[in-house]
Every structure is written in structure tokens, then in C-alpha cells.
Design a protein around this motif. Structure first.
Motif, PDB file in Angstrom:
ATOM      1  N   MET A   1       0.841  -1.201   0.000  1.00  0.00           N
ATOM      2  CA  MET A   1       0.000   0.000   0.000  1.00  0.00           C
ATOM      3  C   MET A   1       0.876   1.251   0.000  1.00  0.00           C
ATOM      4  O   MET A   1       1.852   1.335   0.729  1.00  0.00           O
ATOM      5  CB  MET A   1      -0.905  -0.007   1.227  1.00  0.00           C
ATOM      6  CG  MET A   1      -1.980   1.016   1.166  1.00  0.00           C
ATOM      7  SD  MET A   1      -3.014   1.040   2.650  1.00  0.00           S
ATOM      8  CE  MET A   1      -1.927   1.824   3.803  1.00  0.00           C
ATOM      9  N   ASP A   2       0.529   2.174  -0.836  1.00  0.00           N
ATOM     10  CA  ASP A   2       1.242   3.431  -0.945  1.00  0.00           C
ATOM     11  C   ASP A   2       0.802   4.334   0.208  1.00  0.00           C
ATOM     12  O   ASP A   2      -0.097   5.144   0.086  1.00  0.00           O
ATOM     13  CB  ASP A   2       0.820   4.006  -2.304  1.00  0.00           C
ATOM     14  CG  ASP A   2       1.541   5.258  -2.659  1.00  0.00           C
ATOM     15  OD1 ASP A   2       2.560   5.509  -2.027  1.00  0.00           O
ATOM     16  OD2 ASP A   2       1.061   5.959  -3.576  1.00  0.00           O
ATOM     17  N   LYS A   3       1.468   4.222   1.387  1.00  0.00           N
ATOM     18  CA  LYS A   3       0.988   4.943   2.582  1.00  0.00           C
ATOM     19  C   LYS A   3       1.325   6.424   2.510  1.00  0.00           C
ATOM     20  O   LYS A   3       2.391   6.790   2.042  1.00  0.00           O
ATOM     21  CB  LYS A   3       1.632   4.343   3.835  1.00  0.00           C
ATOM     22  CG  LYS A   3       0.704   3.408   4.573  1.00  0.00           C
ATOM     23  CD  LYS A   3       1.063   3.330   6.034  1.00  0.00           C
ATOM     24  CE  LYS A   3      -0.186   3.130   6.846  1.00  0.00           C
ATOM     25  NZ  LYS A   3      -0.070   3.433   8.231  1.00  0.00           N
ATOM     26  N   PRO A   4       0.424   7.295   2.958  1.00  0.00           N
ATOM     27  CA  PRO A   4       0.761   8.719   2.968  1.00  0.00           C
ATOM     28  C   PRO A   4       1.882   9.001   3.957  1.00  0.00           C
ATOM     29  O   PRO A   4       2.094   8.223   4.868  1.00  0.00           O
ATOM     30  CB  PRO A   4      -0.538   9.371   3.440  1.00  0.00           C
ATOM     31  CG  PRO A   4      -1.274   8.303   4.154  1.00  0.00           C
ATOM     32  CD  PRO A   4      -0.878   7.016   3.534  1.00  0.00           C
ATOM     33  N   ASP A   5       2.584  10.101   3.716  1.00  0.00           N
ATOM     34  CA  ASP A   5       3.676  10.448   4.616  1.00  0.00           C
ATOM     35  C   ASP A   5       3.106  11.071   5.879  1.00  0.00           C
ATOM     36  O   ASP A   5       2.563  12.174   5.845  1.00  0.00           O
ATOM     37  CB  ASP A   5       4.583  11.448   3.890  1.00  0.00           C
ATOM     38  CG  ASP A   5       5.654  11.975   4.815  1.00  0.00           C
ATOM     39  OD1 ASP A   5       5.819  11.385   5.899  1.00  0.00           O
ATOM     40  OD2 ASP A   5       6.324  12.957   4.443  1.00  0.00           O
ATOM     41  N   GLY A 264      -8.569   4.089  -2.864  1.00  0.00           N
ATOM     42  CA  GLY A 264      -7.570   3.891  -3.923  1.00  0.00           C
ATOM     43  C   GLY A 264      -7.970   4.671  -5.154  1.00  0.00           C
ATOM     44  O   GLY A 264      -9.132   5.065  -5.322  1.00  0.00           O
ATOM     45  N   LYS A 265      -6.993   4.877  -6.026  1.00  0.00           N
ATOM     46  CA  LYS A 265      -7.225   5.725  -7.201  1.00  0.00           C
ATOM     47  C   LYS A 265      -7.975   4.956  -8.296  1.00  0.00           C
ATOM     48  O   LYS A 265      -7.813   3.740  -8.417  1.00  0.00           O
ATOM     49  CB  LYS A 265      -5.879   6.187  -7.762  1.00  0.00           C
ATOM     50  CG  LYS A 265      -5.175   7.177  -6.856  1.00  0.00           C
ATOM     51  CD  LYS A 265      -3.905   7.708  -7.473  1.00  0.00           C
ATOM     52  CE  LYS A 265      -2.810   6.674  -7.429  1.00  0.00           C
ATOM     53  NZ  LYS A 265      -1.503   7.167  -7.831  1.00  0.00           N
ATOM     54  N   PRO A 341     -14.187  -3.111  -9.925  1.00  0.00           N
ATOM     55  CA  PRO A 341     -12.921  -3.766 -10.288  1.00  0.00           C
ATOM     56  C   PRO A 341     -11.867  -2.797 -10.823  1.00  0.00           C
ATOM     57  O   PRO A 341     -10.695  -3.171 -10.920  1.00  0.00           O
ATOM     58  CB  PRO A 341     -13.334  -4.779 -11.368  1.00  0.00           C
ATOM     59  CG  PRO A 341     -14.721  -4.427 -11.764  1.00  0.00           C
ATOM     60  CD  PRO A 341     -15.328  -3.599 -10.703  1.00  0.00           C
ATOM     61  N   MET A 342     -12.273  -1.574 -11.164  1.00  0.00           N
ATOM     62  CA  MET A 342     -11.300  -0.619 -11.694  1.00  0.00           C
ATOM     63  C   MET A 342     -10.407  -0.017 -10.595  1.00  0.00           C
ATOM     64  O   MET A 342      -9.495   0.750 -10.877  1.00  0.00           O
ATOM     65  CB  MET A 342     -12.017   0.504 -12.458  1.00  0.00           C
ATOM     66  CG  MET A 342     -12.889   1.412 -11.638  1.00  0.00           C
ATOM     67  SD  MET A 342     -14.367   0.590 -11.000  1.00  0.00           S
ATOM     68  CE  MET A 342     -15.452   0.606 -12.397  1.00  0.00           C
ATOM     69  N   LEU A 343     -10.646  -0.362  -9.332  1.00  0.00           N
ATOM     70  CA  LEU A 343      -9.839   0.172  -8.218  1.00  0.00           C
ATOM     71  C   LEU A 343      -8.359  -0.184  -8.430  1.00  0.00           C
ATOM     72  O   LEU A 343      -8.030  -1.326  -8.732  1.00  0.00           O
ATOM     73  CB  LEU A 343     -10.353  -0.441  -6.910  1.00  0.00           C
ATOM     74  CG  LEU A 343      -9.640  -0.066  -5.625  1.00  0.00           C
ATOM     75  CD1 LEU A 343      -9.809   1.417  -5.317  1.00  0.00           C
ATOM     76  CD2 LEU A 343     -10.203  -0.892  -4.451  1.00  0.00           C
ATOM     77  N   ASP A 344      -7.487   0.816  -8.242  1.00  0.00           N
ATOM     78  CA  ASP A 344      -6.040   0.636  -8.432  1.00  0.00           C
ATOM     79  C   ASP A 344      -5.511  -0.546  -7.604  1.00  0.00           C
ATOM     80  O   ASP A 344      -6.012  -0.796  -6.498  1.00  0.00           O
ATOM     81  CB  ASP A 344      -5.353   1.936  -7.959  1.00  0.00           C
ATOM     82  CG  ASP A 344      -3.933   2.031  -8.451  1.00  0.00           C
ATOM     83  OD1 ASP A 344      -3.708   1.799  -9.645  1.00  0.00           O
ATOM     84  OD2 ASP A 344      -3.056   2.325  -7.624  1.00  0.00           O
ATOM     85  N   ASN A 345      -4.516  -1.256  -8.122  1.00  0.00           N
ATOM     86  CA  ASN A 345      -3.963  -2.400  -7.382  1.00  0.00           C
ATOM     87  C   ASN A 345      -3.431  -1.997  -6.011  1.00  0.00           C
ATOM     88  O   ASN A 345      -3.538  -2.745  -5.052  1.00  0.00           O
ATOM     89  CB  ASN A 345      -2.809  -3.028  -8.170  1.00  0.00           C
ATOM     90  CG  ASN A 345      -3.369  -3.839  -9.320  1.00  0.00           C
ATOM     91  OD1 ASN A 345      -4.536  -4.238  -9.290  1.00  0.00           O
ATOM     92  ND2 ASN A 345      -2.553  -4.044 -10.342  1.00  0.00           N
TER      93      ASN A 345
END
Ligand SMILES: Cc1cc2nc3c(=O)[nH]c(=O)nc-3n(C[C@H](O)[C@H](O)[C@H](O)COP(=O)(O)OP(=O)(O)OC[C@H]3O[C@@H](n4cnc5c(N)ncnc54)[C@H](O)[C@@H]3O)c2cc1C
Ligand code: FES
Length: 527
Positions: A1-5, A264-265, A341-345
Motif C-alpha cells: 500500500m502506498d501509505k501517505p507520509d 484507492g485511485k 474492479p477498476m480500483l487501483d492495485n
């Protein structure tokens, strides 16, 4: 997961360790700390949507207002919401009609619709840039629910005077053709912290005063002590999400639940801006049956953010279902990917928050039972944006001596006999939490504890809450909740000690972050 800073946005600006999208995408909204005694007409405690809306409305009506917030603006549950603005309530209109009668269901529908209009009007008047949009909301069946309930809800919403319709397929979700839905027209959404920032600026412009890092205690009809200073007032509004004044058993009429969010994006244009909800898990063991709630928010010029919530459980009781917070996020993600299903990986955000669920489903907003000049706004469940706004309207009218037509419906003093069964079930659940006194503790020794983790130890008859900080030092507190003596539980996801009885929460320093406890966990020295 791309965690926020989370560099500076740690738990002291929020009621949990995880950073929500709203907090990540807004500056911290802070004001001065108190430095002297204050005398005012109205003292408001709590800087979430409830406190700020009430402050703004009272200032507009010419009152002298001071607001105190012990974190920063929006650092409570308002900063952890998903900000659907809707009159599609957590509980169904056919439930409201059955419980309170047809006229009350009409008033509930009218009040939530009016709250959305009120928010829109405030945004337009103050020109607040908070991505407010009118959108449709789609309610579709959870797999445990029955088709006929959707039709029942359609009929009940129509009787309540709402603009609703039935569609044979739910717009924009996968497998849509197998999902009929009930459309709630003309709902809305916004960026909550941008809205609160606009409200706070307006409060200052109208001559109000806001203090942050300002903790109120000893709340009486004369005012409160704030960081040790005397703040006296003619009227006091406790807008702390859960009241932190002595209330006549409000904590037995509502129950604290944790609810989880992932975001998610998705590429812009793939989904229309809308709200989606399922009707909730009828097989759930909880009195407040968890449901899923989804919406979009603008992210950047290429992407929107899909924000999806659900998988609730009673605070401090995740162990009753043996499902950890991490597993709840995974379940939520799997459910979301199934329909979207289009939710970013890679997910961009995960956070959780607390909602207060009244047994009869409507918020408690108005005079605190037994008091003439102390008001509360609480019990706002998953409809806190609108409930809080209605609360602000009712209390503003009450202070101005105007009879509000929704006042009785939301009265904190009401007794709803038709929900006695659920009341007893929740009371039984609460009483059973005292068995934690004789249960084995989750930690055998502090040696088991890695940095950043906590737990509860038994030492003879004592229960001790321990936390190992990232510098390896140990912090220890009594694990006995100062409210009414239940044993707190470690919440590894948000790094807090949570009370399973009425939802008080304490951070890793033992400081209270959610009431009804008014005091911190007492510190203990251990070897
Ligand atoms: C994950 C999640 C999703 C949600 N989604 C929705 C949704 O889509 N739509 C919707 O309508 N509602 C939703 N809700 C509910 C809604 O967010 C809340 O009901 C609402 O934000 C509560 O606002 P509030 O002002 O009452 O409380 P808060 O925002 O919690 O504000 C209370 C403030 O009081 C302060 N405080 C507490 N004690 C003291 C003290 N002693 N002295 C000074 N200050 C004190 C706290 O620091 C806090 O900032 C959601 C909630 C969660 C957690
Ligand atoms: S919140 Fe009531 S005992 Fe802890």
C-alpha cells in the motif's frame, strides 16, 4: 500500500494512528491555546462539524461564542469520516415508521434533506471551495437481505416525502443487472476538512473565538475549566461526539462501533460521482448491522479516489468475531474490488473511526437530560454530517427561544419503548465485558512486546495496559477504564487502548481521545 507520509500528521492531530485522505490533503487547522479566564455567552466544546456548525449559526444570530477543541479542528471523527451527505439513513425508513410512526419518519426525512440544503447554503454564502457536489445515492441489497425489503423501503421513503425511485440495475457497479436499487435523488458529497476550514474562518470573521489544544473538563452549568482556566458561559454545548459531561445514562442508549475505510485511485471518468450503499449484513451478530458505503472524491487531474467503508464491530470487541483489523481491511478491499474492479492495485489509504449508534437509530441533539443550559449533540451514527447539522439548527433555535419542529424527535431525554429488545441485547453485551476481569490477559510478559505494540497484562488482581514505544521504553497504565471500570483492549491498527463497554479510547500516553471517560488512564510504574 502506498501509505501517505505521516511526518507531522501523527495521532495527536487525529483520533487514531492512520492518516485519512482528508487529513492528508488539508493543512492542520489550529488557533491559539487558552491563556486567560474567559467569560462568554455560549461555550462550545468540540471542533468537529457539530461544534463548528453550531458556533457559526449562533454567531450569525448575534451571540457571543467561544469554541474550544482539545486537538485541532477536525481532529476527531470528522477528520475520519467519508462525508456522504444523505437522507438515506443507516436504518431503514420502514424501521423508523414502525418505531416512531409515519409522521416522525416524515420529520426525519425532512430534517436530513434540510441539513443537506443548509450545508449547501453555507458553502454558497461563504464561498467555500470544498468540492461540494449534488449526486445520486444508490441503495442495493446485501446478499443476506431480501428483495421485498427494497420495495418496502421504497414505499416507506415515498411516504416520508423523499424523492426516490427504483432502478432494475445499480448504475456503474459490476454485475449491475443482478442488482436492483433504490435511488435517493439529489444527495451530496464534499471534502469535510475544506468545509470545516471555511466554517472556522467564518467564525473568526463573525467575532467568535476558537482555541485549539484546549481541553475542557469539570463541565457544569456555569462553564468549564479549559487547560486550567475558567471559561464561564450562559449556555454550554458539549459537541464532543460522545458527551464528556455527566449525562443521565446517554451511554446506555447508544453504543460505540469501529468502522473501516480503504481508498484507492481510479482513472477520472470511469465512474460517475455518486454514493453507493448496500443494505447491511442481516446475519451479523451486532445490533447495528454493518453495511458498505462507497463514494468518489477528486484526487488530482488524472485520478479520482474511490473511498469505501464498512466491516464494523463494537469498539474493543474485534476479538468476539476473531477478525483482526487487518483482516477487516482485506475483506473490505475484496468486497470493493468485486463491485468496483477498476480500483487501483495499490491502495492509497486505510483508516478507521468511531461511530456512536443509538439503539433507536436517531441522534440525540438538544438539552442534556436534567439540564437547562447544557446541550449535547451525539448518537449521530453513520449520518453524522447531517445529524450534526440538524443538531446545530435545533440547539441554535433553543438558545434563541424558538420552538424547533424536530426538537422532540431528537430529544436526548426520549425513551423509545419499541426498541427495548435491542436495548436489552446491547446492555447484555456491555455487562458481559466485565468478564474481562477474570479472563486471561493477552500478554504473558512485556518481553513479548515489539516496539509500537501494546497489550494488557495481569499482575495478581491488577490489569495493566502496557505499550512499548519506538525508542524501546515501556509505558504502563491501569487497564481499568476510568468511566465505569471495564478493562481496555489494545487496538493494534490505530494504536490505542479501547474500552469495550462504552467506547472510551486512550492513546499510547494514556490520554483520553474518545469519551465518555473524562479522565486519562492512570500511569503505573512497572519494572
Ligand atoms: C469512518 C467513518 C465514516 C463515516 N461516514 C459518514 C458519512 O459518510 N456521512 C455521515 O453523515 N457521517 C459519517 N460518519 C459519521 C460522522 O463522521 C461523525 O458522526 C461526525 O463527524 C461527528 O462529528 P462531531 O463534531 O460530533 O464529532 P468530532 O468530529 O469527533 O468532534 C468532536 C471534537 O471534540 C473534541 N473533544 C473531545 N473531548 C474534548 C474535551 N474534553 N475538550 C475539548 N475538546 C474535546 C475532539 O477532539 C473532537 O475533535 C462517519 C464516521 C466514520 C468514523
Ligand atoms: S467507556 Fe464506560 S467503562 Fe469504559
Amino acid at each position: 500500500m502506498d501509505k501517505p507520509d505521516p511526518t507531522f500528521k501523527s495521532s495527536n492531530i487525529s483520533s487514531g494512528d492512520n492518516v485519512s485522505f482528508w487529513i492528508d490533503s488539508s493543512p492542520i487547522i489550529s488557533y491559539n491555546k487558552p491563556d486567560q479566564d474567559i467569560d462568554t455567552e455560549v461555550l462550545i466544546i468540540g471542533g468537529g462539524i457539530a461544534g463548528l456548525t453550531t458556533a457559526y449559526k449562533l454567531l450569525q444570530a448575534g451571540k457571543k461564542v467561544v469554541l474550544v477543541e482539545d486537538g485541532f479542528i477536525g481532529s476527531g471523527e470528522s477528520g475520519r469520516t467519508t462525508a456522504h451527505l444523505t437522507c438515506a439513513l443507516d436504518d431503514r425508513y420502514y424501521f423508523l415508521e414502525n418505531t416512531f410512526g409515519e409522521n416522525a419518519a416524515k420529520l426525519a426525512a425532512e430534517s436530513h434533506s434540510a441539513a443537506i440544503d443548509e450545508i449547501e447554503q453555507i458553502i454558497n454564502t461563504l464561498n467555500i471551495d470544498c468540492s461540494f457536489k449534488r449526486v445520486n445515492g444508490y441503495l442495493f441489497l446485501h446478499s443476506t437481505d431480501k428483495e421485498e425489503n427494497l420495495d418496502k423501503e421504497f414505499t416507506a421513503t415515498q411516504k416520508a416525502g423523499l424523492a426516490t425511485s427504483i432502478l432494475q440495475a445499480t448504475p456503474a457497479i459490476a454485475d449491475a443487472e443482478n442488482q436492483r436499487c433504490l435511488v435517493f435523488h439529489n444527495q451530496a458529497q464534499f471534502h469535510i476538512l475544506h468545509y470545516l476550514n471555511g466554517l472556522a474562518e467564518a467564525i473568526i470573521a463573525l467575532g467568535g473565538n476558537i482555541y485549539t489544544e484546549a481541553h475542557a473538563e469539570e463541565i457544569t452549568k456555569n462553564g468549564a475549566k479549559v487547560n486550567g482556566f475558567n471559561f464561564s458561559a450562559n449556555d454550554i454545548i458539549v459537541a464532543t461526539n460522545t458527551p464528556v459531561n455527566d449525562t443521565l445514562a446517554i451511554h446506555t442508549k447508544q453504543h460505540a462501533y469501529r468502522t473501516y475505510v480503504i481508498a484507492g485511485k481510479i482513472p477520472k471518468g470511469q465512474l460517475p460521482y455518486s454514493l453507493w450503499w448496500d443494505t447491511g449484513d442481516l446475519d451479523s451478530k451486532w445490533v447495528s448491522q454493518p453495511y458498505h458505503y462507497v463514494r468518489l472524491e477528486e484526487f488530482d487531474e488524472h485520478y479520482d479516489l474511490l473511498i469505501s467503508g464498512g466491516e464494523d464491530h463494537k469498539t474493543g470487541q474485534a476479538d468476539e468475531e476473531n477478525i483482526s483489523a487487518m483482516e477487516r481491511y482485506d475483506r473490505l478491499e475484496a468486497w470493493t474490488r468485486n463491485y468496483f474492479p477498476m480500483l487501483d492495485n495499490d491502495l492509497s489509504y486505510r483508516w478507521s473511526g468511531q461511530v456512536m449508534e443509538p439503539v433507536d437509530s436517531l441522534g440525540f441533539m438538544g438539552k442534556n437530560p436534567g439540564d437547562d443550559n447544557i446541550y449535547i449533540i451525539t448518537g449521530d451514527s453513520g449520518n453524522g454530517m447531517t445529524h450534526s447539522t440538524i443538531g446545530a439548527m435545533i440547539i441554535c433555535d433553543s438558545i434563541l427561544g424558538i420552538k424547533n419542529k424536530w426538537e422532540d424527535l431528537y430529544s436526548p431525554s426520549r425513551i423509545t419503548l419499541k426498541t427495548t429488545g435491542d436495548y436489552i441485547k446491547e446492555a447484555g453485551n456491555m455487562a458481559s465485558q466485565y468478564l474481562d476481569w477474570i479472563k486471561k490477559s493477552d500478554l504473558k510478559s512485556t518481553a513479548d512486546l515489539p516496539p509500537g505494540e501494546g497489550g494488557v497484562l495481569s499482575s495478581g488482581l491488577k490489569k495493566i495496559a502496557v505499550y512499548r514505544d519506538y525508542d524501546n521504553s515501556l509505558k504502563a497504565f491501569s487497564a481499568v477504564c476510568p468511566h465505569l471500570g471495564c478493562i481496555v483492549q489494545w487496538n493494534a491498527d490505530e494504536k490505542s487502548f479501547d474500552c469495550p463497554c462504552h467506547g472510551s479510547r486512550f492513546d499510547t500516553k494514556g490520554t483520553v481521545i474518545n469519551g465518555p471517560s473524562q479522565t486519562d488512564l492512570p500511569k503505573i510504574h512497572i519494572k
